[in-house]
Structures are given as structure tokens and as C-alpha cells.
Write a protein that holds these residues in place. Structure first.
Motif, short mmCIF file in Angstrom:
data_model
loop_
_atom_site.label_atom_id
_atom_site.label_comp_id
_atom_site.label_asym_id
_atom_site.label_seq_id
_atom_site.Cartn_x
_atom_site.Cartn_y
_atom_site.Cartn_z
N ARG A 14 3.84 42.82 1.24
CA ARG A 14 4.29 43.13 2.69
C ARG A 14 3.42 44.30 3.23
NH1 ARG A 14 6.74 46.20 5.89
NH2 ARG A 14 8.66 45.78 7.06
N GLU A 15 2.95 45.08 2.58
CA GLU A 15 2.09 46.54 2.96
C GLU A 15 0.74 46.03 3.63
OE1 GLU A 15 1.76 49.24 -0.10
OE2 GLU A 15 3.82 49.51 -0.18
N ARG A 16 0.22 44.98 3.07
CA ARG A 16 -0.88 44.16 3.44
C ARG A 16 -0.75 43.40 4.89
NH1 ARG A 16 -2.30 41.29 -0.74
NH2 ARG A 16 -1.60 39.45 0.23
N GLU A 17 0.14 42.56 4.75
CA GLU A 17 0.52 41.61 5.71
C GLU A 17 1.43 41.91 6.77
OE1 GLU A 17 -1.36 38.74 5.72
OE2 GLU A 17 -2.22 39.10 3.69
N GLY A 18 2.07 43.08 6.64
CA GLY A 18 3.40 43.37 7.67
C GLY A 18 4.44 42.76 7.81
N HIS A 19 4.65 41.71 6.69
CA HIS A 19 6.08 40.94 6.65
C HIS A 19 6.09 40.62 5.07
CE1 HIS A 19 3.81 37.10 6.13
NE2 HIS A 19 3.00 37.53 7.25
N ALA A 20 7.39 40.02 4.75
CA ALA A 20 7.65 39.60 3.50
C ALA A 20 7.88 37.98 3.41
CB ALA A 20 8.85 40.49 3.08
N ASN A 21 7.33 37.25 4.52
CA ASN A 21 7.59 36.04 4.64
C ASN A 21 6.37 35.23 3.58
OD1 ASN A 21 10.07 35.92 6.12
ND2 ASN A 21 8.79 36.28 7.79
N VAL A 22 6.36 35.28 2.54
CA VAL A 22 5.35 34.95 1.62
C VAL A 22 5.18 32.99 1.61
CG1 VAL A 22 4.30 34.68 -0.64
CG2 VAL A 22 5.47 36.69 0.03
N PRO A 23 4.10 32.60 1.97
CA PRO A 23 4.06 31.11 1.78
C PRO A 23 4.59 30.58 0.70
CG PRO A 23 2.26 32.18 3.06
CD PRO A 23 2.79 33.10 2.51
N LYS A 24 5.11 29.44 0.52
CA LYS A 24 5.77 28.83 -0.79
C LYS A 24 4.43 28.89 -1.89
CE LYS A 24 8.52 25.44 -2.76
NZ LYS A 24 9.35 24.28 -2.44
N ARG A 25 3.39 28.26 -1.61
CA ARG A 25 2.26 28.19 -2.44
C ARG A 25 1.14 29.32 -2.80
NH1 ARG A 25 2.80 23.04 -0.28
NH2 ARG A 25 3.13 21.49 -1.91
N HIS A 26 1.69 30.57 -2.05
CA HIS A 26 0.64 31.90 -2.36
C HIS A 26 0.93 32.49 -3.43
CE1 HIS A 26 -1.10 35.37 -0.91
NE2 HIS A 26 -0.23 35.98 -1.46
N GLU A 27 -0.40 32.77 -4.06
CA GLU A 27 -0.49 33.34 -5.26
C GLU A 27 -0.84 34.78 -4.99
OE1 GLU A 27 -2.38 31.46 -8.35
OE2 GLU A 27 -1.28 29.57 -8.26
N GLU A 28 -0.49 35.90 -5.79
CA GLU A 28 -0.74 37.14 -5.53
C GLU A 28 -1.18 37.62 -7.16
OE1 GLU A 28 -0.88 40.56 -2.96
OE2 GLU A 28 -0.61 38.44 -2.55
N ASP A 29 -2.27 38.10 -7.07
CA ASP A 29 -2.93 38.86 -8.46
C ASP A 29 -2.60 37.96 -9.69
OD1 ASP A 29 -4.08 40.71 -10.00
OD2 ASP A 29 -2.22 41.98 -10.20
N GLY A 30 -2.85 36.50 -9.29
CA GLY A 30 -2.35 35.56 -10.46
C GLY A 30 -1.12 34.97 -10.48
N GLU A 31 -0.23 35.48 -9.77
CA GLU A 31 1.20 35.12 -9.96
C GLU A 31 1.51 34.11 -8.74
OE1 GLU A 31 2.89 35.84 -12.44
OE2 GLU A 31 2.19 37.55 -13.54
N LYS A 32 2.46 33.41 -8.92
CA LYS A 32 2.92 32.38 -8.04
C LYS A 32 3.97 33.19 -7.17
CE LYS A 32 1.76 28.20 -10.23
NZ LYS A 32 1.83 27.13 -10.95
N LEU A 33 3.65 34.07 -6.25
CA LEU A 33 4.75 34.86 -5.48
C LEU A 33 5.49 34.19 -4.52
CD1 LEU A 33 6.05 37.74 -5.18
CD2 LEU A 33 3.88 38.17 -3.33
N GLY A 34 5.05 33.12 -4.09
CA GLY A 34 5.63 32.13 -2.87
C GLY A 34 6.81 31.59 -3.79
N SER A 35 6.44 30.93 -5.02
CA SER A 35 7.61 30.27 -5.67
C SER A 35 8.63 31.39 -6.24
CB SER A 35 6.80 29.39 -6.87
OG SER A 35 5.84 28.68 -6.46
N TRP A 36 8.27 32.41 -6.64
CA TRP A 36 9.11 33.31 -7.13
C TRP A 36 10.13 33.64 -5.99
CZ3 TRP A 36 10.01 38.69 -5.56
CH2 TRP A 36 11.05 39.27 -6.37
N LEU A 37 9.63 34.00 -4.70
CA LEU A 37 10.43 34.37 -3.53
C LEU A 37 11.41 33.24 -3.32
CD1 LEU A 37 11.35 36.46 -1.38
CD2 LEU A 37 9.29 35.62 -0.11
#
Length: 120
Positions: A14-37
């Protein structure tokens, strides 16, 4: 705890992108953040189910504290409805400015593909 780690990754996103709408397949630091959300949205919806229905679906309900923390980051519980509202607001702005709503197919408005959205 895993939830705390994923929440911290969501904060960084959110700090980097300005929103918390993470795409479903997005990975962040090796973690499946989109799936988690997406799972958190499912857990949020489970709050409205009976205990028996949650057990049947094997769904755990989200705590009030988790809800508050995610909402503070701007998480949309219904991402599709939020996207529709955002695109409709862009269409209204276009119409106000141009005097019509005949958006060209390839037109982008505020970084969004408004023309393509209208074709759907």
C-alpha cells in the motif's frame, strides 16, 4: 505469525502503490499476497454465516480487530464493486468534461482503460 507477516507485506504494498487492491496473482517478497488477501475477503464474508454454515464450508470468520486493521489500509471487501464504482466515477468525469459519454475504445482516463471497460 503468518497473518502478521502478510499484513506487513500488505502495508508495504500500500505504501508503495498507494492502494491495497492487490491483484490476485501478485507475489510480494516471495509470498502470495494476492491469494492471501482473497482469503481474507472470504473470511470477512464468513462473518455473516451461521456457526454451522462456517463449519460446513470450513471457513473461519475474521476477528473485529483484523477487520479494523485491514479497513485502515483501505482494503475493499468487494473488489469488483469498488472497481465498478471507480470506473463509473471516471465515466461521469469524462461526460462532464466532454458533454457526452461516447468514450473511444482505446481511451484512458486517469490511468484506467475507460473505453475498454465500457465495451465489456
Amino acid at each position: 505469525e503468518q497473518w502478521e507477516r502478510m499484513f506487513a507485506l500488505l502495508q508495504a504494498f500500500r505504501e508503495r502503490e498507494g492502494h491495497a487492491n492487490v491483484p490476485k496473482r501478485h507475489e510480494e517478497d516471495g509470498e502470495k499476497l494476492g491469494s492471501w488477501l482473497q482469503k481474507q475477503r472470504t473470511r470477512y464474508k464468513a462473518r455473516g454465516l451461521s456457526e454451522a454454515e462456517r463449519k460446513r464450508r470450513r471457513a473461519s470468520a475474521m476477528s473485529d480487530e483484523e477487520v479494523k486493521r485491514l479497513e485502515a489500509l483501505g482494503v475493499a471487501w468487494d473488489a469488483l464493486a469498488e472497481q465498478w464504482e471507480r470506473m463509473f466515477a471516471l465515466l461521469q468525469a469524462f461526460r462532464e468534461r466532454e458533454g457526452h459519454a461516447n468514450v473511444p475504445k482505446r481511451h484512458e482516463e486517469d490511468g484506467e482503460k475507460l473505453g475498454s471497460w465500457l465495451q465489456k
